[in-house]
Write an enzyme that holds these catalytic residues in place. Structure first.
Site, PDB file in Angstrom:
ATOM      1  N   HIS A 227       0.840  -1.194   0.000  1.00 30.20           N
ATOM      2  CA  HIS A 227       0.000   0.000   0.000  1.00 30.20           C
ATOM      3  C   HIS A 227       0.872   1.240   0.000  1.00 30.20           C
ATOM      4  O   HIS A 227       1.917   1.247   0.645  1.00 30.20           O
ATOM      5  CB  HIS A 227      -0.943   0.021   1.214  1.00 30.20           C
TER       6      HIS A 227
ATOM      7  N   ASP B 136      -7.999  -5.285  -0.635  1.00 27.24           N
ATOM      8  CA  ASP B 136      -8.463  -6.131  -1.738  1.00 27.24           C
ATOM      9  C   ASP B 136      -8.212  -7.619  -1.523  1.00 27.24           C
ATOM     10  O   ASP B 136      -8.865  -8.444  -2.151  1.00 27.24           O
ATOM     11  CB  ASP B 136      -7.788  -5.688  -3.047  1.00 27.24           C
TER      12      ASP B 136
HETATM   13  C1  COA Z   1      -0.510  -0.650  -3.923  1.00 27.72           C
HETATM   14  C2  COA Z   1       0.744  -0.395  -4.747  1.00 27.72           C
HETATM   15  C3  COA Z   1       0.354   0.060  -6.141  1.00 27.72           C
HETATM   16  C4  COA Z   1       1.538   0.706  -4.050  1.00 27.72           C
HETATM   17  O1  COA Z   1       2.565   1.017  -4.900  1.00 27.72           O
HETATM   18  P1  COA Z   1       3.792   1.979  -4.561  1.00 27.72           P
HETATM   19  O2  COA Z   1       3.562   2.750  -3.337  1.00 27.72           O
HETATM   20  O3  COA Z   1       4.063   2.719  -5.824  1.00 27.72           O
HETATM   21  O4  COA Z   1       4.951   0.981  -4.248  1.00 27.72           O
HETATM   22  P2  COA Z   1       5.920   0.329  -5.315  1.00 27.72           P
HETATM   23  O5  COA Z   1       5.148  -0.321  -6.400  1.00 27.72           O
HETATM   24  O6  COA Z   1       6.940   1.345  -5.691  1.00 27.72           O
HETATM   25  O7  COA Z   1       6.550  -0.796  -4.428  1.00 27.72           O
HETATM   26  C5  COA Z   1       7.658  -0.616  -3.528  1.00 27.72           C
HETATM   27  C6  COA Z   1       8.442  -1.917  -3.484  1.00 27.72           C
HETATM   28  O8  COA Z   1       7.622  -2.962  -2.940  1.00 27.72           O
HETATM   29  C7  COA Z   1       7.389  -3.960  -3.925  1.00 27.72           C
HETATM   30  N1  COA Z   1       5.977  -4.301  -3.918  1.00 27.72           N
HETATM   31  C8  COA Z   1       4.944  -3.463  -3.628  1.00 27.72           C
HETATM   32  N2  COA Z   1       3.791  -4.113  -3.730  1.00 27.72           N
HETATM   33  C9  COA Z   1       4.099  -5.370  -4.087  1.00 27.72           C
HETATM   34  C10 COA Z   1       3.315  -6.499  -4.331  1.00 27.72           C
HETATM   35  N3  COA Z   1       1.977  -6.451  -4.237  1.00 27.72           N
HETATM   36  N4  COA Z   1       3.938  -7.650  -4.671  1.00 27.72           N
HETATM   37  C11 COA Z   1       5.274  -7.697  -4.757  1.00 27.72           C
HETATM   38  N5  COA Z   1       6.079  -6.657  -4.526  1.00 27.72           N
HETATM   39  C12 COA Z   1       5.479  -5.503  -4.203  1.00 27.72           C
HETATM   40  C13 COA Z   1       7.766  -3.348  -5.266  1.00 27.72           C
HETATM   41  O9  COA Z   1       8.156  -4.307  -6.200  1.00 27.72           O
HETATM   42  C14 COA Z   1       8.876  -2.417  -4.854  1.00 27.72           C
HETATM   43  O10 COA Z   1      10.037  -3.174  -4.665  1.00 27.72           O
HETATM   44  P3  COA Z   1      11.455  -2.624  -5.151  1.00 27.72           P
HETATM   45  O11 COA Z   1      11.670  -1.360  -4.356  1.00 27.72           O
HETATM   46  O12 COA Z   1      12.377  -3.724  -4.826  1.00 27.72           O
HETATM   47  O13 COA Z   1      11.312  -2.346  -6.619  1.00 27.72           O
HETATM   48  C15 COA Z   1       1.602  -1.675  -4.828  1.00 27.72           C
HETATM   49  O14 COA Z   1       1.881  -2.136  -3.532  1.00 27.72           O
HETATM   50  C16 COA Z   1       0.956  -2.739  -5.667  1.00 27.72           C
HETATM   51  O15 COA Z   1       1.107  -2.740  -6.877  1.00 27.72           O
HETATM   52  N6  COA Z   1       0.196  -3.694  -5.034  1.00 27.72           N
HETATM   53  C17 COA Z   1      -0.508  -4.696  -5.774  1.00 27.72           C
HETATM   54  C18 COA Z   1      -1.806  -4.123  -6.339  1.00 27.72           C
HETATM   55  C19 COA Z   1      -2.824  -3.867  -5.260  1.00 27.72           C
HETATM   56  O16 COA Z   1      -3.082  -4.712  -4.406  1.00 27.72           O
HETATM   57  N7  COA Z   1      -3.444  -2.695  -5.318  1.00 27.72           N
HETATM   58  C20 COA Z   1      -4.495  -2.308  -4.415  1.00 27.72           C
HETATM   59  C21 COA Z   1      -4.011  -1.299  -3.429  1.00 27.72           C
HETATM   60  S1  COA Z   1      -5.223  -0.996  -2.159  1.00 27.72           S
END
Ligand code: COA
Length: 380
Positions: A265, A316
């Site tokens: 998140h 979710d």
């Molecule tokens: C929610 C979300 C978009 C937040 O994204 P964000 O704040 O931009 O964080 P990032 O995508 O930059 O992730 C930071 C790190 O954690 C990792 N990470 C974050 N969520 C992850 C996940 N669901 N699975 C695997 N790795 C994850 C990323 O790969 C990244 O790793 P790195 O620094 O080694 O590259 C992200 O956690 C995600 O894509 N989750 C899955 C989709 C989801 O469940 N969305 C609903 C949110 S309520």
């Protein structure tokens, strides 16, 4: 002199405070979520979706009379113009419910008596109307695509019970009604999430509530936002039908650098308080419906992802198995998010328009240096 500020926004606007708001309080370090100051745990335990809507729209808990009045207004608005039913009926059979919802919500504006009015009372009226109508759209489309007749709402039932009645053609059990009601409370608002921000940006141009909601639905659809609940269940289904080990399956995803839907998140650095309730609901409903495998798979995945990546389940993750045990089709999971979040989107649009200023940030230009030469086409 350039009018650009010197501070550069972080990628994805992480940590940027883009507005003031009196609607939703989040403390991502402590895992706190509150609507108008009231903790989500209290609302999930004691409130209902209609009362939560009132709280979001009017800024306080309703008296019994105010709540009854709102229930009546929601019941009066539980109707769709026949042209909307025709639109749903004519949607191509392969159309995703989320896309149909986006298009149908936009079309609702044609038949809205207050479409062009952006004053406070008209916006509250549209918030109530859209909340009733969006639930109807999702349920009616599901029935029409299955060749079933559209069901008439029942004014004596709650919003959640009406949704399940309209979807399944029969009154839900008290357990199903309460489970959906809690899910709707938990999803109702979440500060400046992507779809709410989209709604506020659209509203701030002095467009209108339907345009703002259409923008929001488009943003909600993506798998990084509301689309994640559907993506979670697709993975659970694949694991279930292939007989794969859930942990090995997710390990494989991580090895391929794929993100596991339902985890992580932007704001919470600890347990998402909504996940606490959905985990419990998933466990209870999976057991009660004789399908413990969905909860067990989910729980093993959660433990693994937490240990391996230090990522917590978000709203979710357990809503996927929860909705499945309520007999809801997987491609309706994200539309159901909208059935709830319409309350928050509209509260934010009302707040935005009560004290509006155009939202128009700047970009840090990284393109070719200015002035670049214009080369005539036959010399390129
Ligand atoms: C929610 C979300 C978009 C937040 O994204 P964000 O704040 O931009 O964080 P990032 O995508 O930059 O992730 C930071 C790190 O954690 C990792 N990470 C974050 N969520 C992850 C996940 N669901 N699975 C695997 N790795 C994850 C990323 O790969 C990244 O790793 P790195 O620094 O080694 O590259 C992200 O956690 C995600 O894509 N989750 C899955 C989709 C989801 O469940 N969305 C609903 C949110 S309520």
């Amino acid at each position: 002199m350039s009018s650009l500020p010197t501070t550069q926004a972080p990628k994805g606007l992480e940590g940027v405070v883009a507005t003031t708001s009196k609607i939703c309080y989040i403390d991502g370090d402590r895992g706190v979520l509150a609507y108008r100051g009231i903790d989500i745990h209290e609302l999930a335990q004691h409130s209902n979706f209609e009362e939560t809507c009132y709280l979001l729209w009017f800024g306080k808990l309703p008296t019994r009379k105010e709540l009854n009045d709102l229930r009546e207004r929601l019941a009066q608005e539980r109707k769709l113009d026949p042209a909307i039913i025709t639109l749903l009926r004519n949607a191509p059979k392969h159309a995703l419910p989320m896309d149909v919802l986006r298009t149908a919500v936009s079309a609702l504006s044609f038949y809205d008596p207050q479409e062009t009015s952006n004053d406070h009372d008209a916006n509250v009226a549209k918030a109530i109307r859209l909340t009733s109508q969006i639930a109807m759209l999702v349920a009616a489309y599901d029935r029409l695509r299955k060749g079933q007749p559209v069901v008439e709402p029942d004014a004596s039932l709650s919003h959640s019970a009406n949704f399940l009645l309209l979807l399944n053609g029969k009154k839900p059990s008290p357990t199903a009604e309460r489970a959906l009601d809690i899910a709707l409370i938990l999803h109702a608002d979440h500060e400046l999430n992507a779809s709410t921000f989209a709604a506020r940006v659209t509203a701030a141009t002095l467009s209108d509530m339907h345009s703002a909601t259409t923008s929001a639905i488009g943003a909600l659809k993506g798998p990084l936002h509301g689309g994640a609940n559907e993506a979670v269940f697709r993975i659970l289904e694949t694991i279930h039908s292939s007989g794969a080990d859930p942990v090995e399956y997710v390990k494989g995803m991580l090895a391929q650098k794929k993100k596991v839907p339902g985890f992580g998140h932007r704001v919470y650095h600890t347990e998402d308080p909504r996940a606490t309730h959905l985990r419990r609901m998933s466990k209870e409903l999976c057991q009660a419906s004789g399908q413990p495998e969905w909860y067990e798979m989910s729980s093993r995945i959660e433990q693994f992802v937490k240990a391996e990546k230090k990522l917590n389940a978000n709203v979710d993750f357990y809503s996927a198995s929860t909705y499945h045990t309520l007999g809801i089709d997987v491609d309706l999971f994200t539309p159901i998010f909208a059935v709830s979040r319409i309350s928050g989107w509209t509260a934010h649009v009302i707040e935005q328009l009560d004290d509006n200023r155009l939202i128009r940030p700047r970009a840090d230009y990284l393109g070719p240096e200015y002035p670049a030469a214009y080369i005539p086409i036959d010399q390129r």
